[in-house]
Design a protein around this motif. Structure first.
Motif, PDB file in Angstrom:
ATOM      1  N   LEU A  32      -4.898   0.212   5.648  1.00  0.00           N
ATOM      2  CA  LEU A  32      -4.843  -0.881   4.676  1.00  0.00           C
ATOM      3  C   LEU A  32      -4.294  -2.153   5.315  1.00  0.00           C
ATOM      4  O   LEU A  32      -4.741  -3.266   4.993  1.00  0.00           O
ATOM      5  N   LEU A  37      -3.660  -5.749   3.715  1.00  0.00           N
ATOM      6  CA  LEU A  37      -2.874  -5.245   2.588  1.00  0.00           C
ATOM      7  C   LEU A  37      -1.794  -4.323   3.142  1.00  0.00           C
ATOM      8  O   LEU A  37      -2.070  -3.216   3.591  1.00  0.00           O
ATOM      9  N   ASN A  38      -0.541  -4.773   3.118  1.00  0.00           N
ATOM     10  CA  ASN A  38       0.567  -4.067   3.754  1.00  0.00           C
ATOM     11  C   ASN A  38       1.435  -3.377   2.699  1.00  0.00           C
ATOM     12  O   ASN A  38       2.061  -4.040   1.866  1.00  0.00           O
ATOM     13  N   TYR A  39       1.448  -2.041   2.742  1.00  0.00           N
ATOM     14  CA  TYR A  39       2.280  -1.291   1.811  1.00  0.00           C
ATOM     15  C   TYR A  39       3.697  -1.259   2.373  1.00  0.00           C
ATOM     16  O   TYR A  39       3.944  -0.707   3.457  1.00  0.00           O
ATOM     17  N   SER A  94      -1.036  -9.821   2.605  1.00  0.00           N
ATOM     18  CA  SER A  94      -0.342  -9.464   1.367  1.00  0.00           C
ATOM     19  C   SER A  94       0.600  -8.290   1.602  1.00  0.00           C
ATOM     20  O   SER A  94       0.297  -7.369   2.358  1.00  0.00           O
ATOM     21  N   LEU A  96       2.562  -5.234  -0.522  1.00  0.00           N
ATOM     22  CA  LEU A  96       2.376  -4.503  -1.770  1.00  0.00           C
ATOM     23  C   LEU A  96       3.531  -3.537  -1.980  1.00  0.00           C
ATOM     24  O   LEU A  96       3.892  -2.784  -1.078  1.00  0.00           O
ATOM     25  N   LEU A 208      -8.000  -0.837  -5.467  1.00  0.00           N
ATOM     26  CA  LEU A 208      -8.272  -1.752  -4.366  1.00  0.00           C
ATOM     27  C   LEU A 208      -9.276  -2.830  -4.767  1.00  0.00           C
ATOM     28  O   LEU A 208      -9.145  -3.995  -4.370  1.00  0.00           O
ATOM     29  N   LEU A 211      -7.834  -5.782  -6.371  1.00  0.00           N
ATOM     30  CA  LEU A 211      -7.123  -6.681  -5.457  1.00  0.00           C
ATOM     31  C   LEU A 211      -8.065  -7.350  -4.458  1.00  0.00           C
ATOM     32  O   LEU A 211      -7.614  -8.055  -3.551  1.00  0.00           O
ATOM     33  N   HIS A 213     -10.172  -5.650  -2.385  1.00  0.00           N
ATOM     34  CA  HIS A 213     -10.295  -4.832  -1.173  1.00  0.00           C
ATOM     35  C   HIS A 213     -11.208  -3.652  -1.442  1.00  0.00           C
ATOM     36  O   HIS A 213     -11.418  -3.239  -2.595  1.00  0.00           O
TER      37      HIS A 213
END
Length: 370
Positions: A32, A37-39, A94, A96, A208, A211, A213
């Protein structure tokens, strides 16, 4: 022109696949991140970022349903650390975070005020808030099931909804009020949680997509529900166990045995070659019609016969019968344990009697061990 970093807050709601989604996001953190998209890696526990919510609730004086939260860091420390990590991302990326505990802020204005104070220090970031909602009664039934499963003594469903559940569980406007006021309505991403999302990768793809993605081709997805719903037929038994004083482990053992009993009964009831009740009902009615045509049928009340044709048990009757069967099994188990303990006590008493008779003071072997 630089592009602001973004912080995305997934706030729940409860019982909308959040646990499965959080495990998916953590398991696919690297893939991701390649999509921007960074968790967030901190503060994460059990794949979620509930410390961010609990720290606000704790500071606001909330004590119920805090799940023994013991993180020593203040809300300010945790949120500022998150903002710093978000600012360190590449331009346009981003961050998350996800926790269903965020949704509780709507029921606690003091916690909302604390959140606003933190967000006001990070207006250089962009924000989005993602929330899943399901029909209120479906949600209430599922949340009630979860509370009972967790061992919370909430009483009946009606009592729990009226007096034990925070209003955010049925007043969705209240649940979203803090988030709309702090971030603005344009920042809210609303999604519907439907049963179909439980199939395959539906939930992950939907989340996803909301967002902007897609699902990574090599994504790791789980095949088992990480937070399965307890069988509704066991709710009454589990509620009684929650008030029994038994340990959580013992209560789980009883529920596991009860579930096994119900599963065995379901297997017994799965009759493939036997006629269904529609067929049985039709044949019974046809037989009454045939009898009514006989010469001596004047004294037969065929109307009364037709008023009570064969039918399966209604849900309430079936539930009661299953509950009695399960409790009877548990009583039999307890009786067996009691008899075993009585036998052990009897053997120990014999050993003590022999020791006293011998005057040694040491227990002797019982008759069956001599």
């Amino acid at each position: 022109m630089s592009t602001a970093r973004e912080l995305i807050l997934h706030i729940g709601h409860y019982k909308t696949g959040t646990t499965a989604l959080q495990i998916f996001l953590e398991s696919n953190r690297v893939l991701l991140a390649q999509q921007g998209l960074n968790y967030a890696e901190a503060p994460v526990k059990f794949s979620k970022h509930s410390a961010l919510a609990f720290s606000l609730l704790r500071a606001a004086g909330v004590t119920e349903l805090m799940h023994d939260f013991r993180n020593k860091h203040s809300a300010q420390e945790l949120w500022q650390e998150l903002f710093t990590a978000t600012r360190a991302l590449p331009e346009g990326a981003s961050m998350l975070v996800s926790s269903e505990e965020f949704i509780r802020l709507g029921a606690h204005p003091a916690a909302t005020a604390l959140l606003r104070a933190q967000i006001d220090t990070a207006r250089d970031l962009r924000f989005r808030v993602v929330v899943y909602l399901r029909p209120p009664q479906e949600h209430l039934k599922s949340w009630y099931n979860q509370l009972v499963k967790m061992g919370v003594d909430v009483g009946s469903f009606d009592a729990a909804v009226r007096a034990r559940m925070e209003a955010v569980h049925w007043d969705y406007a209240l649940a979203l009020k803090p988030w709309i006021e702090i971030f603005g309505p344009e920042a809210i991403v609303l999604r519907s949680f439907e049963t179909s999302l439980r199939v395959g990768d539906g939930l992950f793809e939907d989340f996803l997509a909301g967002l902007g993605h897609g699902l990574p081709l090599a994504a790791v997805t789980g095949s088992r529900d990480p937070n399965p719903r307890m069988d509704d037929r066991l709710l009454g038994i589990r509620r009684a166990l929650n008030r029994s004083g038994l340990s959580a482990d013992m209560a789980r053992q009883v529920i596991d045995r009860a579930q096994a009993s119900l599963d065995a009964e379901a297997a017994t009831d799965a009759l493939t070659d036997a006629p269904g009740f529609d067929s049985i009902r039709q044949r019974a009615e046809a037989a009454i019609d045939a009898l009514a045509a006989l010469p001596g049928a004047e004294g037969l009340d065929t109307q009364a016969l037709r008023a009570a044709l064969p039918a399966p048990q209604d849900a309430t009757e079936r539930q009661l019968e299953q509950t009695v069967a399960v409790l009877s099994f548990e009583l039999a188990q307890m009786r067996t344990i009691q008899l075993r303990q009585a036998l052990r006590l009897n053997l120990l008493e014999k050993r003590l009697d022999k020791a006293e008779a011998a005057g040694t003071g040491a227990p002797a072997k019982p008759d069956d061990e001599a």
